[in-house]
Design an enzyme around this catalytic site. Sequence first.
Site, PDB file in Angstrom:
ATOM      1  N   GLU A 121      18.287  92.403 -58.674  1.00 15.19           N
ATOM      2  CA  GLU A 121      18.251  92.156 -60.139  1.00 15.19           C
ATOM      3  C   GLU A 121      19.300  92.869 -60.904  1.00 15.19           C
ATOM      4  O   GLU A 121      20.283  94.286 -59.292  1.00 15.19           O
ATOM      5  CB  GLU A 121      17.409  93.701 -60.722  1.00 15.19           C
ATOM      6  N   CYS A 129      11.933 100.482 -64.057  1.00 15.42           N
ATOM      7  CA  CYS A 129      10.678  99.779 -64.387  1.00 15.42           C
ATOM      8  C   CYS A 129      11.836  98.425 -65.166  1.00 15.42           C
ATOM      9  O   CYS A 129      12.239  98.927 -66.595  1.00 15.42           O
ATOM     10  CB  CYS A 129       9.280  99.799 -64.582  1.00 15.42           C
TER      11      CYS A 129
END
Length: 302
Positions: A121, A129
């Site tokens: 990511e 999160c």
Amino acid sequence: MSGLIAAATSAAGKRIALRAGLSSNRIQRMPGAFNPLVAKLIQEVGFEGVYVSGAVVSAELALPDIGLTTLTEVAGRGQQIARVTDLPVLIDADTGFGEPMNAARTVTLLEDAGLAACHIEDQVNPKRCGHLDGKAVVERDEMVRRLRAAVSARRDPNFVICARTDARGIEGLDAAIDRAKAYADAGADLIFTEALADEGEFAKFRAAVDVPLLANMTEFGKSELISAGTLEEIGFNAVIYPVTTLRLAMFAAERGLREIAATGTQSGLIDSMQHRSRLYELLDYQRYNDFDAGIFNFTVSE
């Protein structure tokens, strides 16, 4: 006794199967497995793949999902899960566990662990999160370097590298689309846009990006829960259910423990439990017994 101690399908075979699935026009459903036994159940029920969530690996260690786990811990858990299933396993590799060179090493270790795919990511280290507020993303060019390093380290060309962008909730949908295109150009095989709001946003993303797309159907988050069939109609190629099995199990465990604490017995919970015989069936006890009665000389009882 092929497939007894470990899955019969090789890591290479699982990667080929995932590639084929992503190009099949049929959505690849990948529930999260919080342990290897759940992965066996996912395969038995008939799903196309297994997912290993970073949030779940953290939660199992009683840690929040804020980048506290290590590459060694994540790769080790992934290897345990991939070993027991013939399905391809996609694992959450967070930000690649550091700088671009760390992302490259991450790919090599996950390949060695028998995984079929990983996603990396564009969050700032340490990550959060994806459905919490207060996230931050790195500059697009920094994520492109992260991805190029990961792609360059890949030895099996069928190992799928998925790029996840968390930009939707920070920079907006159009910026997330622009990032997705840049990540695909950098070599990402699959794009995962975190925290899209509704069917309209999923459809807009699909219309704008040419590469395979992954949807995250996590509960209690920012995305509405959309059925796999609808996601397939929109044109998404894969869907994950990252924490579902853990949430189901933890809810049941808490309810049961509270009943035992209150009543002093688990007798009222029996109908909510998996029977011993069913557990033995999942574990292939009888096949182990048949394999070598001289060593595995126990008797399967009900």
